[in-house]
Enzyme design. Structure first.
Site, short mmCIF file in Angstrom:
data_model
loop_
_atom_site.label_atom_id
_atom_site.label_comp_id
_atom_site.label_asym_id
_atom_site.label_seq_id
_atom_site.Cartn_x
_atom_site.Cartn_y
_atom_site.Cartn_z
CE LYS A 109 59.94 25.47 14.00
NZ LYS A 109 59.93 26.77 14.73
CE1 TYR A 147 63.50 24.85 14.98
CE2 TYR A 147 63.42 26.18 16.97
CZ TYR A 147 63.38 26.08 15.61
OH TYR A 147 63.24 27.21 14.85
#
Length: 301
Positions: free
Chosen positions: A171, A143
């Site tokens: 992400k 992330y």
């Protein structure tokens, strides 16, 4: 059909929702509500769900609550829906423990955010992710959200990490299109747009799909952007992305955190959400009215 810019269907699917964590009126974890919301999201177009991410208020849920949430949602949606559990913390040892816990609870993968506040240098950051990847049998989605963590996962670091067999996805909330395309061109990492305004832009250059907060309230409408692009209707996909802009802006860029705006809308629609946990505060009446108006205009269009 797959995105022509990618070689294989992504492990976690394409249309993922960063699901909120519903709470009861007393502030406890609402597992029946989470199950109801999860089933709705999957039935309306989500391939998979990301639990206990930032939108899921992971900083304020306990380790036991995170495990219980995975187990309950798994029971509700069955084995065919990928579940990714957020396990990232600012402590490598704690993150390792949460990754192992997520595996035992039934998750299919883990979302690992960069350690926040301490801002480790890139070599330490790389070592952190590798240690988490080695700790369980689950694949990792990294992330990259420097606006929240204070540190970027640099493209060269991502390229090196892509060599690890269990580091499979990112992400992307980096706001660095050049860096993202550099990594896409040199690795097999499955990239997911972490900002809803970037869904089509990243998908068009080879991303796997999205991990969306806004999908909590409009899962079918956002999925339609990917479907139109895959069908070859690039003009239609662009129109669908543009039509979502006012709601995306109000939910994600109008001064309130996405968790707050999402729960406000879910509660207004009679869907499980509940209050947010402190230090966040629920949206005021004026903000709620504006969100509902924008939602109704979007879904009516």
């Amino acid at each position: 059909m797959t995105n022509p810019a990618t070689s294989a269907p992504p492990l976690f699917g394409r249309a993922l929702c960063a699901m909120v964590t519903p709470f009861t009126e007393a502030g406890a974890l609402d597992l029946p509500g989470a199950q109801l919301l999860a089933v709705r999201l999957v039935s309306e177009g989500c391939d998979g769900l990301v639990l206990s991410g930032t939108t899921g208020e992971s900083p304020t849920t306990s380790d036991a609550e995170k495990a219980a949430l995975v187990a309950a949602v798994r029971e509700a949606v069955g084995d065919g829906v990928p579940l990714v559990s957020g396990v990232g913390t600012s402590d490598t040892r704690h993150t390792v423990e949460l990754a192992r816990q997520a595996e035992q609870a039934g998750a299919d993968g883990v979302l690992v955010v960069s350690p926040y506040y301490s801002r480790p240098p890139q070599d330490a950051l790389e070592a952190h992710f590798r240690e988490v990847a080695d700790a369980s049998g689950l694949p990792l989605m990294l992330y990259d959200i420097p606006g929240r963590t204070g540190i970027r996962i640099e493209p060269e670091t991502l390229i090196r990490l892509a060599e690890h067999p269990r580091i499979v996805a990112v992400k992307d909330c980096s706001y660095d299109f050049l860096g993202t395309q550099k990594v896409l061109g040199r690795t097999d990492l499955a990239y997911y747009a972490g900002r809803d305004e970037h869904i089509l832009a990243l998908y068009a250059v080879g991303a796997a799909g999205y991990v969306s907060t806004v999908a909590n309230v409009v899962p079918a409408q956002l999925r339609a952007i990917l479907d139109a692009f895959e069908a070859g209707d690039t003009t239609g996909a662009a129109r669908l992305q543009q039509r979502a802009t006012p709601l995306i802006e109000l939910m994600m860029a109008a001064g309130l955190p996405g968790t707050v705006t999402t729960k406000a809308l879910l509660n207004s629609l009679g869907l499980p959400g509940g209050s947010v946990r402190a230090p966040l505060r629920d949206a005021g009446r004026g903000a709620v009215d504006g969100l509902v108006a924008a939602y109704e205009e979007y879904v009516a269009g």
